[in-house]
Design a protein around this motif. Structure first.
Motif, PDB file in Angstrom:
ATOM      1  N   ALA A   1       6.982  21.104  13.321  1.00  0.00           N
ATOM      2  CA  ALA A   1       5.716  20.498  12.907  1.00  0.00           C
ATOM      3  C   ALA A   1       5.927  19.277  12.012  1.00  0.00           C
ATOM      4  O   ALA A   1       4.981  18.539  11.731  1.00  0.00           O
ATOM      5  CB  ALA A   1       4.854  21.516  12.173  1.00  0.00           C
ATOM      6  N   ALA A   2       7.161  19.064  11.561  1.00  0.00           N
ATOM      7  CA  ALA A   2       7.447  17.923  10.690  1.00  0.00           C
ATOM      8  C   ALA A   2       7.543  16.638  11.513  1.00  0.00           C
ATOM      9  O   ALA A   2       7.925  16.660  12.689  1.00  0.00           O
ATOM     10  CB  ALA A   2       8.745  18.155   9.929  1.00  0.00           C
ATOM     11  N   ILE A   3       7.187  15.521  10.890  1.00  0.00           N
ATOM     12  CA  ILE A   3       7.274  14.219  11.550  1.00  0.00           C
ATOM     13  C   ILE A   3       8.698  13.697  11.426  1.00  0.00           C
ATOM     14  O   ILE A   3       9.202  13.507  10.319  1.00  0.00           O
ATOM     15  CB  ILE A   3       6.302  13.219  10.908  1.00  0.00           C
TER      16      ILE A   3
ATOM     17  N   LYS B   1       0.822  -1.211   0.000  1.00  0.00           N
ATOM     18  CA  LYS B   1       0.000   0.000   0.000  1.00  0.00           C
ATOM     19  C   LYS B   1       0.858   1.264   0.000  1.00  0.00           C
ATOM     20  O   LYS B   1       0.364   2.347  -0.281  1.00  0.00           O
ATOM     21  CB  LYS B   1      -0.917   0.011   1.225  1.00  0.00           C
ATOM     22  N   GLY B   2       2.143   1.120   0.358  1.00  0.00           N
ATOM     23  CA  GLY B   2       3.043   2.266   0.403  1.00  0.00           C
ATOM     24  C   GLY B   2       4.254   2.056  -0.472  1.00  0.00           C
ATOM     25  O   GLY B   2       4.617   0.922  -0.801  1.00  0.00           O
ATOM     26  N   PHE B   3       4.892   3.147  -0.861  1.00  0.00           N
ATOM     27  CA  PHE B   3       6.028   3.107  -1.783  1.00  0.00           C
ATOM     28  C   PHE B   3       7.114   4.065  -1.309  1.00  0.00           C
ATOM     29  O   PHE B   3       6.817   5.164  -0.832  1.00  0.00           O
ATOM     30  CB  PHE B   3       5.566   3.508  -3.185  1.00  0.00           C
ATOM     31  N   ILE B   4       8.362   3.642  -1.442  1.00  0.00           N
ATOM     32  CA  ILE B   4       9.510   4.526  -1.269  1.00  0.00           C
ATOM     33  C   ILE B   4      10.385   4.363  -2.502  1.00  0.00           C
ATOM     34  O   ILE B   4      10.840   3.258  -2.809  1.00  0.00           O
ATOM     35  CB  ILE B   4      10.332   4.185  -0.018  1.00  0.00           C
ATOM     36  N   ALA B   5      10.609   5.445  -3.215  1.00  0.00           N
ATOM     37  CA  ALA B   5      11.462   5.375  -4.397  1.00  0.00           C
ATOM     38  C   ALA B   5      12.915   5.203  -3.975  1.00  0.00           C
ATOM     39  O   ALA B   5      13.364   5.848  -3.026  1.00  0.00           O
ATOM     40  CB  ALA B   5      11.311   6.649  -5.226  1.00  0.00           C
ATOM     41  N   PRO B   6      13.667   4.332  -4.631  1.00  0.00           N
ATOM     42  CA  PRO B   6      15.095   4.203  -4.330  1.00  0.00           C
ATOM     43  C   PRO B   6      15.799   5.554  -4.401  1.00  0.00           C
ATOM     44  O   PRO B   6      15.600   6.316  -5.350  1.00  0.00           O
ATOM     45  CB  PRO B   6      15.583   3.248  -5.422  1.00  0.00           C
ATOM     46  N   THR B   7      16.582   5.847  -3.372  1.00  0.00           N
ATOM     47  CA  THR B   7      17.277   7.133  -3.193  1.00  0.00           C
ATOM     48  C   THR B   7      16.309   8.313  -3.242  1.00  0.00           C
ATOM     49  O   THR B   7      16.713   9.447  -3.523  1.00  0.00           O
ATOM     50  CB  THR B   7      18.420   7.338  -4.216  1.00  0.00           C
ATOM     51  N   PHE B   8      15.041   8.050  -2.971  1.00  0.00           N
ATOM     52  CA  PHE B   8      13.988   9.073  -2.935  1.00  0.00           C
ATOM     53  C   PHE B   8      13.775   9.760  -4.286  1.00  0.00           C
ATOM     54  O   PHE B   8      13.174  10.839  -4.348  1.00  0.00           O
ATOM     55  CB  PHE B   8      14.289  10.142  -1.870  1.00  0.00           C
ATOM     56  N   GLN B   9      14.209   9.133  -5.368  1.00  0.00           N
ATOM     57  CA  GLN B   9      14.052   9.703  -6.701  1.00  0.00           C
ATOM     58  C   GLN B   9      12.847   9.055  -7.370  1.00  0.00           C
ATOM     59  O   GLN B   9      12.921   7.919  -7.838  1.00  0.00           O
ATOM     60  CB  GLN B   9      15.316   9.472  -7.531  1.00  0.00           C
ATOM     61  N   VAL B  10      11.711   9.788  -7.460  1.00  0.00           N
ATOM     62  CA  VAL B  10      10.464   9.175  -7.908  1.00  0.00           C
ATOM     63  C   VAL B  10      10.375   9.038  -9.425  1.00  0.00           C
ATOM     64  O   VAL B  10       9.610   8.206  -9.929  1.00  0.00           O
ATOM     65  CB  VAL B  10       9.238   9.957  -7.396  1.00  0.00           C
ATOM     66  N   GLY B  11      11.120   9.836 -10.181  1.00  0.00           N
ATOM     67  CA  GLY B  11      11.000   9.766 -11.631  1.00  0.00           C
ATOM     68  C   GLY B  11       9.554  10.011 -12.056  1.00  0.00           C
ATOM     69  O   GLY B  11       8.954  11.015 -11.691  1.00  0.00           O
ATOM     70  N   HIS B  12       8.995   9.064 -12.811  1.00  0.00           N
ATOM     71  CA  HIS B  12       7.600   9.172 -13.264  1.00  0.00           C
ATOM     72  C   HIS B  12       6.611   8.494 -12.311  1.00  0.00           C
ATOM     73  O   HIS B  12       5.426   8.361 -12.651  1.00  0.00           O
ATOM     74  CB  HIS B  12       7.457   8.552 -14.659  1.00  0.00           C
TER      75      HIS B  12
ATOM     76  N   ARG C   1      11.433  14.635   2.092  1.00  0.00           N
ATOM     77  CA  ARG C   1      10.902  15.806   2.775  1.00  0.00           C
ATOM     78  C   ARG C   1       9.423  15.707   3.114  1.00  0.00           C
ATOM     79  O   ARG C   1       8.931  16.483   3.933  1.00  0.00           O
ATOM     80  CB  ARG C   1      11.133  17.066   1.925  1.00  0.00           C
ATOM     81  N   LYS C   2       8.703  14.767   2.464  1.00  0.00           N
ATOM     82  CA  LYS C   2       7.283  14.688   2.745  1.00  0.00           C
ATOM     83  C   LYS C   2       6.715  13.333   2.370  1.00  0.00           C
ATOM     84  O   LYS C   2       7.279  12.598   1.563  1.00  0.00           O
ATOM     85  CB  LYS C   2       6.515  15.793   2.014  1.00  0.00           C
ATOM     86  N   LEU C   3       5.581  13.033   2.994  1.00  0.00           N
ATOM     87  CA  LEU C   3       4.775  11.874   2.641  1.00  0.00           C
ATOM     88  C   LEU C   3       3.604  12.394   1.817  1.00  0.00           C
ATOM     89  O   LEU C   3       2.919  13.326   2.235  1.00  0.00           O
ATOM     90  CB  LEU C   3       4.280  11.163   3.893  1.00  0.00           C
ATOM     91  N   VAL C   4       3.385  11.798   0.639  1.00  0.00           N
ATOM     92  CA  VAL C   4       2.311  12.240  -0.244  1.00  0.00           C
ATOM     93  C   VAL C   4       1.321  11.098  -0.426  1.00  0.00           C
ATOM     94  O   VAL C   4       1.704   9.957  -0.735  1.00  0.00           O
ATOM     95  CB  VAL C   4       2.855  12.676  -1.617  1.00  0.00           C
ATOM     96  N   ARG C   5       0.043  11.398  -0.234  1.00  0.00           N
ATOM     97  CA  ARG C   5      -1.003  10.392  -0.379  1.00  0.00           C
ATOM     98  C   ARG C   5      -1.657  10.496  -1.751  1.00  0.00           C
ATOM     99  O   ARG C   5      -1.537  11.506  -2.443  1.00  0.00           O
ATOM    100  CB  ARG C   5      -2.032  10.546   0.731  1.00  0.00           C
ATOM    101  N   ALA C   6      -2.352   9.441  -2.131  1.00  0.00           N
ATOM    102  CA  ALA C   6      -2.980   9.393  -3.457  1.00  0.00           C
ATOM    103  C   ALA C   6      -4.016  10.489  -3.648  1.00  0.00           C
ATOM    104  O   ALA C   6      -4.273  10.917  -4.775  1.00  0.00           O
ATOM    105  CB  ALA C   6      -3.622   8.020  -3.685  1.00  0.00           C
ATOM    106  N   ASP C   7      -4.603  10.959  -2.561  1.00  0.00           N
ATOM    107  CA  ASP C   7      -5.615  12.014  -2.679  1.00  0.00           C
ATOM    108  C   ASP C   7      -5.000  13.407  -2.773  1.00  0.00           C
ATOM    109  O   ASP C   7      -5.713  14.407  -2.792  1.00  0.00           O
ATOM    110  CB  ASP C   7      -6.610  11.951  -1.520  1.00  0.00           C
ATOM    111  N   GLY C   8      -3.652  13.474  -2.803  1.00  0.00           N
ATOM    112  CA  GLY C   8      -2.972  14.746  -2.964  1.00  0.00           C
ATOM    113  C   GLY C   8      -2.550  15.414  -1.676  1.00  0.00           C
ATOM    114  O   GLY C   8      -1.796  16.396  -1.704  1.00  0.00           O
ATOM    115  N   THR C   9      -3.014  14.929  -0.535  1.00  0.00           N
ATOM    116  CA  THR C   9      -2.597  15.511   0.735  1.00  0.00           C
ATOM    117  C   THR C   9      -1.166  15.087   1.057  1.00  0.00           C
ATOM    118  O   THR C   9      -0.684  14.046   0.601  1.00  0.00           O
ATOM    119  CB  THR C   9      -3.528  15.078   1.871  1.00  0.00           C
ATOM    120  N   ALA C  10      -0.493  15.914   1.840  1.00  0.00           N
ATOM    121  CA  ALA C  10       0.908  15.651   2.155  1.00  0.00           C
ATOM    122  C   ALA C  10       1.189  15.967   3.620  1.00  0.00           C
ATOM    123  O   ALA C  10       0.500  16.788   4.233  1.00  0.00           O
ATOM    124  CB  ALA C  10       1.821  16.478   1.249  1.00  0.00           C
ATOM    125  N   GLU C  11       2.192  15.303   4.160  1.00  0.00           N
ATOM    126  CA  GLU C  11       2.638  15.540   5.525  1.00  0.00           C
ATOM    127  C   GLU C  11       4.146  15.739   5.505  1.00  0.00           C
ATOM    128  O   GLU C  11       4.872  14.968   4.887  1.00  0.00           O
ATOM    129  CB  GLU C  11       2.246  14.356   6.414  1.00  0.00           C
TER     130      GLU C  11
END
Length: 245
Positions: free
Chosen positions: A202-204, A131-142, A160-170
């Protein structure tokens, strides 16, 4: 594989996150050591970022004992690319990270294939798709949130942030010791995380751990960082099935 249920809210100033990257049989001893060291402190409140085909080497039946252990010991398992290695081309990140920025250099179609293959292997060997993804070296590409959602992925953990499918971020404040084969950059990764933690209240706080941290001698500092957060009254949280207020 454990998954989140009804979303539960949390106060970002009262929690922290621990994620072990590069969970793969290649690093079995280091993964086991991390779990044995951290579990007395945080139990199973640690996420494991699985690479299903590290360096092009697929999982096999002989890996079943390892896979059973990580299912039992991690609070949830994330997809961490497919091979972790970049297929073609080189850039600054590739030079720093020794070519481990897998998602860079891929076309959108190739990105879809890697995500599809990764999810298929997660289903085959671990019983369900991530259900979750981490891009290698945090480089998401496409690997945008929209593309990830088409592969059943609800959120991605970046630097720097967690991004959800609905567009919200933490917002996250990330310590990362395995920055590069160059030792000075690994020390810089810790101090940059420390600076973020102190200035972005305020960051996690998020500890991005890697098996190579063990051989490089960073495990004591990692434990000290976890203890510091616990002593500050923070509790470890899994992002799956939870959401900041």
């Amino acid at each position: 594989m454990k998954t989140g249920g009804v979303p539960v809210s949390f106060d970002s100033t009262q929690v922290f996150s621990v994620v072990l990257h590069d969970v793969t049989p290649r690093f079995e001893k280091e993964v086991d050591l991390f779990v044995e060291t951290l579990s007395p402190r945080i139990g199973t409140a640690i996420a494991g970022a699985v690479v299903p085909c590290w360096g092009g080497e697929p999982l096999t039946e002989r890996d079943r004992p390892f896979l059973s252990r990580i299912q039992a010991r991690f609070g949830n398992l994330l997809l961490h690319g497919f091979t972790h290695t970049r297929a073609r081309g080189r850039g600054l990140v590739s030079r720093v990270a020794a070519g481990l920025d897998e998602m860079n250099g891929l076309t959108p179609e190739e990105t879809d294939q890697r995500l599809s293959d990764g999810q298929a292997e997660m289903q085959r060997w671990l019983g369900s798709r991530a259900k979750g993804f981490i891009a290698p070296t945090f480089q998401v590409g496409h690997a945008s949130p929209q593309r990830l959602a088409r592969h059943g992925i609800d959120y991605t953990i970046g630097y720097r942030k967690l991004v959800r499918a609905d567009g919200t971020a933490e917002r996250l404040a990330t310590w990362c010791w395995d920055v590069s084969p160059r030792p000075v950059l690994n020390h810089a990764g810790y101090w940059l995380g420390e600076l973020q933690y102190r200035l972005q209240r305020a960051a996690i706080p998020c500890l991005a751990l890697h098996p190579l941290d063990v051989g490089r001698g960073f495990l004591p500092q990692i434990c000290q960082t976890v203890d510091k957060l616990l002593d500050a009254g923070r509790k470890p949280v899994l992002f799956e099935g939870t959401r900041a207020d």
